[in-house]
Design a protein around this motif. Structure first.
Motif, short mmCIF file in Angstrom:
data_model
loop_
_atom_site.label_atom_id
_atom_site.label_comp_id
_atom_site.label_asym_id
_atom_site.label_seq_id
_atom_site.Cartn_x
_atom_site.Cartn_y
_atom_site.Cartn_z
N ASN A 91 5.45 82.82 6.03
CA ASN A 91 4.14 82.29 5.63
C ASN A 91 3.63 81.14 6.50
OD1 ASN A 91 3.56 84.03 3.38
ND2 ASN A 91 5.26 82.99 2.37
N ALA A 92 4.20 80.96 7.68
CA ALA A 92 3.68 79.95 8.61
C ALA A 92 2.42 80.50 9.27
CB ALA A 92 4.72 79.59 9.65
N THR A 93 1.54 79.60 9.71
CA THR A 93 0.32 79.98 10.41
C THR A 93 0.27 79.24 11.74
OG1 THR A 93 -0.86 80.31 8.33
CG2 THR A 93 -2.21 80.01 10.30
N VAL A 94 -0.01 79.98 12.82
CA VAL A 94 -0.13 79.38 14.14
C VAL A 94 -1.56 79.60 14.61
CG1 VAL A 94 0.72 79.36 16.52
CG2 VAL A 94 2.31 79.85 14.64
N LEU A 95 -2.26 78.51 14.91
CA LEU A 95 -3.67 78.58 15.30
C LEU A 95 -3.83 79.04 16.75
CD1 LEU A 95 -5.36 75.58 13.48
CD2 LEU A 95 -5.05 77.93 12.74
N PRO A 96 -5.07 79.39 17.14
CA PRO A 96 -5.33 79.94 18.47
C PRO A 96 -4.96 79.00 19.61
CG PRO A 96 -7.26 80.18 17.07
CD PRO A 96 -6.29 79.31 16.33
N ASP A 97 -4.58 79.62 20.73
CA ASP A 97 -4.37 78.91 21.98
C ASP A 97 -3.32 77.81 21.87
OD1 ASP A 97 -4.90 78.80 24.68
OD2 ASP A 97 -6.54 77.36 24.48
N VAL A 98 -2.38 77.97 20.94
CA VAL A 98 -1.29 77.03 20.76
C VAL A 98 -0.04 77.63 21.40
CG1 VAL A 98 0.26 76.04 19.01
CG2 VAL A 98 -2.20 75.98 18.66
N THR A 99 0.75 76.79 22.05
CA THR A 99 2.03 77.23 22.62
C THR A 99 3.17 76.65 21.79
OG1 THR A 99 1.14 77.41 24.85
CG2 THR A 99 3.52 77.15 24.66
N ILE A 100 4.07 77.53 21.37
CA ILE A 100 5.29 77.11 20.68
C ILE A 100 6.39 77.14 21.74
CG2 ILE A 100 6.88 77.51 18.77
CD1 ILE A 100 4.00 77.07 17.83
N GLY A 101 6.90 75.95 22.11
CA GLY A 101 7.86 75.83 23.20
C GLY A 101 9.20 76.48 22.92
N GLU A 102 9.92 76.78 24.01
CA GLU A 102 11.21 77.47 23.92
C GLU A 102 12.13 76.85 22.88
OE1 GLU A 102 13.06 77.49 27.76
OE2 GLU A 102 11.91 79.24 28.40
N HIS A 103 12.79 77.72 22.15
CA HIS A 103 13.85 77.38 21.19
C HIS A 103 13.39 76.46 20.06
CE1 HIS A 103 16.29 79.43 24.06
NE2 HIS A 103 16.00 78.55 25.00
N SER A 104 12.09 76.42 19.83
CA SER A 104 11.57 75.63 18.71
C SER A 104 11.68 76.40 17.41
CB SER A 104 10.11 75.24 18.96
OG SER A 104 10.05 74.29 20.00
N PHE A 105 11.53 75.69 16.32
CA PHE A 105 11.62 76.26 14.98
C PHE A 105 10.41 75.80 14.19
CE2 PHE A 105 13.00 76.95 10.70
CZ PHE A 105 14.00 77.90 10.74
N VAL A 106 9.63 76.76 13.68
CA VAL A 106 8.47 76.45 12.84
C VAL A 106 8.88 76.71 11.40
CG1 VAL A 106 6.09 77.05 12.29
CG2 VAL A 106 6.85 77.04 14.68
N ALA A 107 8.83 75.69 10.56
CA ALA A 107 9.27 75.80 9.18
C ALA A 107 8.38 76.73 8.37
CB ALA A 107 9.30 74.41 8.54
N ALA A 108 8.93 77.30 7.33
CA ALA A 108 8.17 78.16 6.42
C ALA A 108 6.96 77.40 5.89
CB ALA A 108 9.05 78.62 5.27
N GLY A 109 5.80 78.06 5.88
CA GLY A 109 4.59 77.48 5.33
C GLY A 109 3.88 76.48 6.21
N ALA A 110 4.43 76.17 7.37
CA ALA A 110 3.79 75.20 8.27
C ALA A 110 2.49 75.77 8.82
CB ALA A 110 4.73 74.84 9.42
N VAL A 111 1.55 74.87 9.15
CA VAL A 111 0.31 75.26 9.82
C VAL A 111 0.30 74.53 11.16
CG1 VAL A 111 -2.20 75.25 9.75
CG2 VAL A 111 -0.89 75.63 7.64
N VAL A 112 0.50 75.29 12.23
CA VAL A 112 0.66 74.72 13.57
C VAL A 112 -0.71 74.66 14.24
CG1 VAL A 112 1.82 74.91 15.78
CG2 VAL A 112 3.00 75.62 13.69
N THR A 113 -1.20 73.45 14.48
CA THR A 113 -2.54 73.25 15.05
C THR A 113 -2.51 72.77 16.49
OG1 THR A 113 -2.64 70.98 14.22
CG2 THR A 113 -3.48 72.72 12.76
N THR A 114 -1.36 72.30 16.96
CA THR A 114 -1.23 71.80 18.33
C THR A 114 0.06 72.35 18.95
OG1 THR A 114 -0.04 69.81 17.63
CG2 THR A 114 -2.45 69.64 17.82
N ASP A 115 0.16 72.26 20.28
CA ASP A 115 1.36 72.75 20.97
C ASP A 115 2.61 72.10 20.40
OD1 ASP A 115 -0.36 74.19 22.58
OD2 ASP A 115 -0.06 72.95 24.36
N VAL A 116 3.68 72.89 20.34
CA VAL A 116 4.98 72.40 19.88
C VAL A 116 5.89 72.30 21.10
CG1 VAL A 116 6.98 72.89 18.42
CG2 VAL A 116 4.67 73.49 17.62
N PRO A 117 6.43 71.11 21.39
CA PRO A 117 7.31 70.96 22.56
C PRO A 117 8.56 71.82 22.41
CG PRO A 117 6.67 68.82 21.67
CD PRO A 117 6.24 69.85 20.67
#
Length: 194
Positions: A141-167
């Motif tokens: 149930n996580a949401t990743v917004l447009p044009d965002v980069t999720i960096g190598e080996h990162s972990f996005v938690a359940a239910g998170a809303v990712v609005t900016t790049d994740v290192p």
């Protein structure tokens, strides 16, 4: 229907492989040992590597490239013009929009949603899907917004809303997601490779 199917493939008679969405299309190419379950639709102009497996009622739209050992869960949608690496698991109900890139050894949990339009039906800003780099895990149930980069080996938690790049090597948690170092129990690699 137009399809080139590799050896040892199992395709349900209730699946559509090679849906001709236009008059000028190239056949669907499925690698060896593919399993395509009932209700799944795979358009023409799709190239899929070896050991591809779908759940029921999955959809893969045109101009998509999928590498080896990819699982596409029940009711998951890849909306075309997308590149997906090897050893990827897209669980039940995942949505992948066009203009998305997914690396190798990636896990998207149930009902994770990637987006490609920052202001749907309000702006003509163009579509830009996210980039999910190698070894990323995205929780349910996580949401990743447009044009965002999720960096190598990162972990996005359940239910998170990712609005900016994740290192790289970070944990994204919350709404909107904040970034912090990976805790010791998550500072490891995904175990999807076979």
């Amino acid at each position: 229907m137009q399809a080139e199917v590799g050896e040892s493939a199992t395709i349900s008679p209730q699946a559509t492989v090679g849906y001709e969405y236009n008059d000028d299309v190239s056949p669907t190419v499925l690698g060896t040992a593919a399993t395509v379950r009932a209700g799944t639709v795979i358009y023409c102009d799709v190239a899929v590597g070896a050991s591809f497996v779908t759940g029921h009622n999955a959809l893969v739209r045109e101009h998509t490239t999928i590498s080896d050992d990819v699982v596409l869960g029940t009711n998951a949608v890849i909306d075309g013009k997308t590149d997906i690496g090897s050893h990827v698991s897209l669980q039940t109900g995942v949505y992948v929009p066009s203009q998305t890139t997914i690396g190798d050894n990636v896990f998207l949990g149930p009902h994770a949603v990637l987006t490609n339009d920052r202001y749907p039906v309000r702006s003509d800003g163009g579509l830009a899907g996210p980039t999910i780099e190698d070894g990323v895990t995205v929780g349910a149930n996580a949401t990743v917004l447009p044009d965002v980069t999720i960096g190598e080996h990162s972990f996005v938690a359940a239910g998170a809303v990712v609005t900016t790049d994740v290192p790289p090597n970070s944990l994204a948690v919350g709404v909107p997601a904040s970034h912090e170092p990976l805790p010791p129990e998550l500072d490891t690699r995904n175990r999807l490779e076979q």
